[in-house]
Design an enzyme around this catalytic site. Structure first.
Site, short mmCIF file in Angstrom:
data_model
loop_
_atom_site.label_atom_id
_atom_site.label_comp_id
_atom_site.label_asym_id
_atom_site.label_seq_id
_atom_site.Cartn_x
_atom_site.Cartn_y
_atom_site.Cartn_z
N CYS A 1 13.01 30.37 -29.04
CA CYS A 1 13.68 30.35 -27.82
C CYS A 1 12.63 30.11 -26.65
CB CYS A 1 14.60 31.57 -27.51
SG CYS A 1 13.90 33.05 -27.29
N HIS B 1 0.93 -1.12 -0.11
CA HIS B 1 -0.04 0.10 -0.09
C HIS B 1 1.09 1.27 -0.04
CE1 HIS B 1 -3.91 -2.02 0.39
NE2 HIS B 1 -3.57 -2.55 1.70
#
Lengths: 848, 204
Positions: A804, A437
C-alpha cells in the site's frame, strides 16, 4: 525531348532505383532508412517519386563525377525526364541529394536541393516566387558544398549572406570566395556538383558535430551512410506541390488523416508544417486516406507520409512511423488495430506503456457547459490554473506574497515580467505565439500558459481586462486551460478527466489479463469515488491521520496531554463521533467492496503544540517536556501510541463500526471492513490491538443488534515484522507491506535526508539506478517481502497479501509484486489506470 | 528620471538588471544604492527594476533616430529576427514534441536532432553578433555567454538549453533580444509583427 524517346533505365549494380532494393536482397544495412521507406511504399504497390539509392558500400566511390554521371543517367531514365529540362507546365527539373543511416539517426547532413543548376537552364517563364525559392534552396546547397567539400570558412559564407541579400548579386563574390579560400573553384558541371555534394555530405558526417550527435544517441562512431538521388521540379504551378499527411488526430488520437500542402517544390528535407489543409488538396484525400490506413495496418504504427502532386497525380516521397506517439494516439491505435483484426487484445495491452497512460489523466478544468469563456488563444503550456487576475508583474508578486493564487495577464511579456511569471499559477498573454519567449519560459517553469489571446484588452490605468462583452477588474478570479488555450471567467473546478473510450476498452482487456487485484489509497469519499471510477476494486489503505487534525486537534491533545480522566473520555467520544461522519462518506462510496482502514499511525509529535502559546496550563507544559522525542518517526508511533493511550483505537473503531451500521441500515452499501494495525514488530502488539477492537465490535453489535463482520490485519513495515510474518499470520487475516517504511528501515535510510542529500550522488556514481522509494528494491526489500510471503502462507495459506505504499502505482514495483505473488497492489486513485495496465504487463512478463 | 546621475558601475548594474528582468539573491551594495534611488525594487530575495529604472535604461541604451549606425543595425536586426524565430521554435520542440506531449528527454534521437539543429542557429547568429558588436560594443559579451551555455549543455545538463532560471542558451538569447529592442527603441509588439512579416518573406 519527350519521355518516350528515353531508353529503358540503365540498371547499374551499384545504384538501386526506389522499389528495387528488396528484390536484390538488400536491406536497411545498405539501403538505410530512407531507402527502406521507399522500398516499403513501392512494395505495397503505392506510387513513389523518381529516385535511387546509392547503397552504403558504393557511397565512397560516389564522390567521382563519373559515378555521379551514371546515377544521373539512370535517374533520367526512371523519371522519364532529363535533368535541366523544362516540364510541360514550365517547371525546371533538377536534383535532390539526401542521406540516411541504417537506423534513425540525428546529425545527418541536410538535403542538397536544386543541384545541377546553371543560370542558362532557368526557363524564361519561371515565376518570381519559384525563382526566389530556387535561389534560396540553391544557396543553401552551394554554401554547404563550399564549406564541407571545398573548406571555405563558414563565417565567410555567413558574411556573404548578410552582405548580399540578393542571391544573384551574391553569385560573383561567392565564386571568388571559393577560388580564394576554397580548395578548388565551385564546380560548374552538373555531375561535378553532385559528386561534390556527396563529398560534402560524407565530410559533414565525419565532422565533430555529427560525431557528437551519434555519441548522444549511443550510436556507433562509424555508422555509415547511404545517399539518395531524386528529381525535383522547381515550379509554382497551382497544380504542382508537396505536403504531408498524418494518420491520426493528435488531440483525440483517432484515425483522421490530417496535414497540409503547399504549391511549389520542397525547399529542404525538413517537413514544412504550415500550408493549406488537406481537404483542399487537388484530387482529394481519398487516396491518402487509403494509403495511411493500409500503412497503419502493415506497420502497426501511426504514420506520416510526405507526398508530391502534379499533373500525373500523387506520388509518395517519404514515410515516417511515429516512434513515440502520444498516449491518446497510442491507446486509440492499439484498440483500432484489434478492431480491424490485425492484432489481438494481448498485443494491444502489451503495446501500451503504463506510464504513458498518466498523460491522459492530467488535471483540467471541469466543463459543465455553463462556464463563461473569457478569451481563446493558443495553448502554450499545458495544465490548468485558477487565480486572481494580476495585470503586471509587480502586482502578481504582491498578490502571491499575500497567499493568493495569481494568473498574470499581459499584452506581451518581457524579461522584466519574470518575477511575476514565477509568482503566478498561470500566464495569459494577448500577443505572441506558442513559440514566444513567454511560452518557452512558462513551459520551463512548468506554468500553464495561453498566448496570443488577441481579444484581450488591458487597461493599465483603470486596472481592468476586457474581452468582448466581459470587463474584469484586477483581482477577479479567472481559470485557464493551457492545453486547449481557453480562458474562463470565474473559478472552475480542476479535476482529472475520466478515461477515454479507447482507454476504457484497453483497461478492460488489461483487467482480463491481470492476476493482481488493484485497490486504491483513499482517505475520503471524494477520493474513494474517483478510485472506483478509475477501476479500483477496493480500498487498500485509508489513512486516518487527517481525521485528527484541524478542529479535532484539541480533542487529540486532550487525550495525549490530559491528566483528567473525564476530559479524556469526553474527547474520545467526540473523536468517535467525528470519525463516524468521515467513515460514513467513505464507506458509502465503496458499495460492497473491501475497505482497509489503517488505525492511527502518525508519530505523536504531529499532534503536540509546537509553541508555548498553545499550551493550556503548566501541567501540559510539563507533559510536553516529558513527551519530547529524539526521533519521533521511530518513537511513539502507530500501535505504540495506542498501547499508551488505550482509548484511541477503540474510539476509532467505534466510529468505523457505527458508520458501517449507518450505511448498511440505510441500505446504501455493505462494504467489507478490514482493520489494519500499523508499525507492528512484536506479534503481541497485534494481539492486544485485536482484543481492544473485538471488545468495541461486540459493544456496537449488542447495541445495534447487527453483526458487524470485519477482518484484522497488520502492516509489514519493519524488517522484524517481515521475518516474523508466520507469527503475525496466526492472528492476521491479511498483511499489507508498507514499503516506504520498510525501505527506510531495510536500507537504514531516512527518506527525506537521503533523497535530499545522497540520492544524486548515488545515482551519479551508479550505486543506485533509481530512488528505492520510487522503485521498489527487488534485491533487498523485495527479498524480505518474499520471505514474509512464504512464512505467512505457511501458516495461513489463504492470507491476503498486498502493498500500500507509493510503490503500488509504479510499474516496475508492480512487476516485483507479481513475481513474489502478492494478491493486490494499492495505489493513489489517479494511478489506478497505470496499475491496471502495469499488472497486466507484469502478469504477461511472469507468464512468459 | 533621466536627469539621475549614475556611476559607471551603477549604470552597468542597472542595465544588466533591466535586460535580465530580475535577479535573485541578496542585493549588492551597488544594487542597494539603486534601490535607494528608486530604480530597483527589492522584494524578498528578488530584485527587479522599477518602471523608473526601466525607463532610465531605455533612455541610456536607445540609439538616436539619426545615429549613423542605425541603418546598419536595423539591416542586421532584420536578418536576426528569422533566426530568432528558429531559436524559439527549436526551444519549443525541446519542451514539447510535435504531437503535443511533453518532451521527457527519454528519446535520445529526438534530443540529439534538436541539439544538432542548434548548431545551425548558432552558426547563423555568429556573424550577426559580430556585426552588432561593431556598432554596439556593449553587445560583445553575448557570444561568450551563448558558447558557455552550449558547453554546459554538451556536458550533459539538459537545462542549459531552455531553462528560464539559469543563463541557458534561451535565457542569454532572450537578454540579447531585449538589449537589441531597447537599443533600437522597438516595442515587443512591433518586433513580433516585423518578425512575422520577415518570416513570411514579405518584408524587405
Amino acid at each position: 525531348m519527350s519521355p518516350s524517346s528515353w531508353a529503358p533505365p540503365i540498371d547499374d549494380v551499384g545504384l538501386v532505383p526506389f522499389g528495387k532494393g528488396f528484390e536484390r536482397g538488400l536491406d536497411s544495412r545498405s539501403l538505410c532508412t530512407r531507402g527502406v521507406q521507399l522500398e516499403t511504399l513501392a512494395g505495397l504497390g503505392l506510387p513513389v517519386g523518381a529516385g535511387l539509392t546509392i547503397p552504403v558500400p558504393n557511397v565512397p566511390g560516389f564522390t567521382s563525377p563519373d559515378r555521379a554521371k551514371a546515377a544521373m543517367n539512370l535517374l533520367e531514365g526512371i523519371a522519364g525526364r532529363a535533368i535541366s529540362s523544362t516540364t510541360e507546365s514550365g517547371g525546371l527539373v533538377l536534383l535532390r541529394l539526401s542521406a540516411s543511416a541504417p537506423v534513425e539517426a540525428a546529425g545527418l547532413p541536410p538535403d542538397l536541393v536544386c543541384l545541377g543548376l546553371k543560370r542558362s537552364v532557368i526557363p524564361e517563364g519561371l515565376g518570381a516566387q519559384a525563382r526566389a525559392d530556387l535561389a534560396a534552396a540553391w544557396w543553401k546547397s552551394a554554401a554547404f558544398i563550399a564549406e564541407h567539400a571545398l573548406g571555405v570558412p563558414s563565417d565567410e559564407l555567413g558574411s556573404l549572406d548578410i552582405d548580399y541579400p540578393d542571391a544573384l548579386e551574391r553569385l560573383e563574390p561567392f565564386r571568388r570566395l571559393c577560388e580564394e579560400q576554397g580548395s578548388a573553384p565551385f564546380p560548374t558541371k552538373r555531375s561535378q556538383q553532385v559528386a561534390a555534394g556527396a563529398k560534402a555530405m560524407i565530410e559533414r558526417w565525419n565532422s565533430p558535430r555529427a560525431a557528437r550527435a551519434r555519441k548522444k544517441q549511443n550510436l556507433p562512431a562509424d555508422l555509415p551512410l547511404a545517399l539518395h538521388l531524386e528529381t525535383v521540379v522547381v515550379t509554382e504551378h497551382d497544380d504542382e506541390g508537396h505536403g504531408y499527411a498524418t494518420s491520426r488526430n493528435m488531440e483525440t488520437g483517432g484515425f483522421e488523416p490530417n496535414g497540409s500542402f503547399r504549391h511549389g517544390f520542397r525547399l529542404s528535407g525538413e517537413r514544412q508544417m504550415s500550408g493549406h489543409p488537406l481537404d483542399r488538396l487537388p484530387g482529394g484525400v481519398e487516396m491518402l486516406t487509403g494509403v495511411l490506413a493500409e500503412l497503419e495496418g502493415r506497420l502497426r504504427s501511426a504514420i506520416t507520409v510526405d507526398f508530391e502532386y502534379g499533373p500525373d497525380g500523387l506520388v509518395l516521397v517519404g514515410l515516417e512511423e511515429l516512434r513515440r506517439p502520444n498516449a491518446r494516439v497510442a491507446t486509440s491505435l492499439a484498440v483500432d488495430l484489434v478492431i480491424r483484426g490485425i492484432t489481438g487484445e494481448a498485443d494491444a495491452v502489451a503495446s501500451t506503456d503504463p506510464v504513458h497512460v498518466v498523460e491522459l489523466l492530467h488535471p483540467q478544468p471541469k466543463l459543465t457547459g455553463n462556464e463563461v469563456t473569457l478569451a481563446t488563444g493558443l495553448g502554450a503550456s499545458p495544465g490548468a490554473a485558477v487565480g486572481h487576475l494580476a495585470l503586471d508583474s509587480e502586482t502578481a508578486v504582491e498578490m502571491a506574497e499575500a497567499g493568493r493564487p495569481v494568473i498574470l495577464v499581459m499584452s506581451e511579456t518581457t524579461p522584466g515580467d519574470l518575477p511575476g511569471m514565477m509568482a503566478a499559477a498561470g500566464i495569459l498573454t494577448a500577443n505572441g505565439g506558442s513559440a514566444s519567449h513567454a511560452a518557452v519560459v512558462a513551459r520551463g517553469m512548468g506554468r500553464p500558459a495561453i498566448c496570443g489571446a488577441t481579444s484581450l484588452r488591458l487597461d493599465a490605468e483603470a486596472r481592468t481586462l476586457a474581452s468582448g462583452e466581459h470587463v474584469l477588474a484586477e483581482g477577479d478570479l479567472i481559470s485557464i486551460d493551457g492545453a486547449t488555450g481557453v480562458a474562463y471567467v470565474g473559478e472552475l473546478a480542476i479535476e482529472r478527466p475520466s478515461a477515454s473510450p479507447s482507454l476504457t476498452t484497453l483497461l478492460g482487456w488489461a483487467d482480463d489479463a491481470r492476476r493482481l487485484g488493484i485497490r486504491a489509497n483513499a482517505d475520503n469519499g471524494a477520493d474513494a469515488s474517483a478510485a472506483v471510477d478509475n477501476g479500483a476494486e477496493g480500498i487498500g489503505l485509508c489513512r486516518t491521520e487527517h481525521m485528527f487534525l484541524g478542529d479535532r486537534l484539541p480533542f487529540v491533545r486532550a487525550v495525549i496531554l490530559s491528566h483528567d480522566g473525564d476530559a479524556e473520555e469526553k474527547a474520545l467520544a467526540a473523536l468517535a463521533d467525528a470519525q463516524r461522519e468521515d467513515f460514513r462518506e467513505l464507506l458509502r462510496a465503496m458499495g460492497d467492496k473491501p475497505v482497509t482502514v489503517r488505525l492511527l499511525d502518525a508519530p505523536m509529535h504531529e499532534f503536540l503544540p509546537s509553541s508555548a502559546d498553545e499550551l493550556q496550563d503548566e501541567h501540559q507544559a510539563r507533559m510536553l517536556e516529558h513527551l519530547h522525542e529524539e526521533n519521533p518517526m521511530l518513537g511513539v508511533r502507530g500501535v505504540r501510541l495506542a498501547l499508551i493511550h488505550e482509548g484511541l483505537y477503540p474510539a476509532q473503531v467505534e466510529g468505523l463500526f457505527n458508520a458501517w451500521v449507518d450505511v448498511v441500515q440505510a441500505d446504501e452499501a455493505r462494504p467489507q471492513l478490514e482493520i489494519m494495525i500499523p508499525l507492528v514488530s512484536i506479534p503481541d502488539e497485534l494481539v492486544m490491538a485485536l482484543r481492544l477492537i473485538r471488545r468495541v465490535n461486540q459493544e456496537v453489535a449488542s447495541r445495534t443488534g447487527l453483526v458487524i463482520p470485519f477482518s484484522i490485519g497488520t502492516m509489514v513495515e519493519t524488517p522484524r515484522a517481515a521475518l516474523m510474518a508466520d507469527r503475525l499470520a496466526q492472528w492476521a487475516e491479511f498483511l499489507s507491506f508498507g514499503t516506504n517504511d520498510l525501505t527506510q528501515l531495510t536500507y537504514g535510510f531516512s527518506r527525506d535526508d537521503v533523497e535530499r542529500r545522497m540520492l544524486g550522488t548515488y545515482l551519479e556514481k551508479g550505486l543506485l539506478t533509481a530512488s528505492p522509494f520510487a522503485e521498489l528494491d527487488p534485491d533487498g526489500v523485495g527479498a524480505l517481502m518474499e520471505v514474509a510471503v512464504a512464512k505467512a502462507r505457511s501458516v495461513r495459506p489463504d492470507i491476503k497479501l498486498g502493498i500500500c505504499g507509493e510503490h503500488g502505482g509504479d510499474p516496475r514495483s508492480i512487476e516485483v509484486c507479481e513475481r513474489i505473488g502478492l494478491d493486490y497492489v494499492s495505489a493513489s486513485p489517479s494511478r489506478i489506470p497505470v496499475a491496471r495496465l502495469a499488472a497486466a504487463h507484469a502478469r504477461a512478463g511472469v507468464a512468459s | 528620471m533621466s536627469d539621475v546621475t549614475l556611476t559607471e558601475e551603477q549604470r552597468e548594474a542597472l542595465v544588466s538588471l533591466v535586460v535580465r528582468g530580475m535577479a535573485r539573491g541578496e542585493a549588492t551594495a551597488v544594487q542597494q544604492s539603486l534601490a535607494d534611488a528608486g530604480l530597483i525594487l527589492v522584494k524578498g530575495p528578488v530584485l527587479m527594476p522599477t518602471p523608473a529604472g526601466t525607463e532610465f535604461v531605455g533612455g541610456l541604451l536607445r540609439l538616436p533616430d539619426d545615429a549613423p549606425e542605425r541603418e546598419r543595425i536595423m539591416a542586421t536586426f532584420h536578418r536576426f529576427l528569422p533566426v530568432n524565430r528558429q531559436l524559439r521554435d527549436l526551444c519549443t520542440a525541446w519542451q514539447v514534441r510535435p504531437d503535443g506531449s511533453v518532451n521527457d528527454h527519454s528519446d535520445e534521437n529526438y534530443d540529439a536532432d534538436i541539439r544538432d539543429r542548434l548548431d545551425d542557429i548558432d552558426d547563423a547568429v555568429g556573424p550577426l553578433l559580430k556585426r552588432f558588436t561593431e556598432d554596439i560594443p556593449a553587445m560583445g559579451g553575448y557570444r561568450a555567454r551563448l558558447t558557455e551555455a552550449l558547453e554546459k549543455l554538451d556536458d550533459g545538463d539538459d537545462a542549459w538549453l531552455a531553462s528560464p532560471l539559469i543563463d541557458s542558451y534561451h535565457t542569454v538569447w532572450m537578454h540579447l533580444h531585449q538589449q537589441l529592442l531597447l537599443t533600437i527603441g522597438m516595442s515587443r509588439k512591433e518586433d513580433e509583427e516585423l518578425e512575422e512579416r520577415l518570416v513570411a518573406g514579405a518584408a524587405e
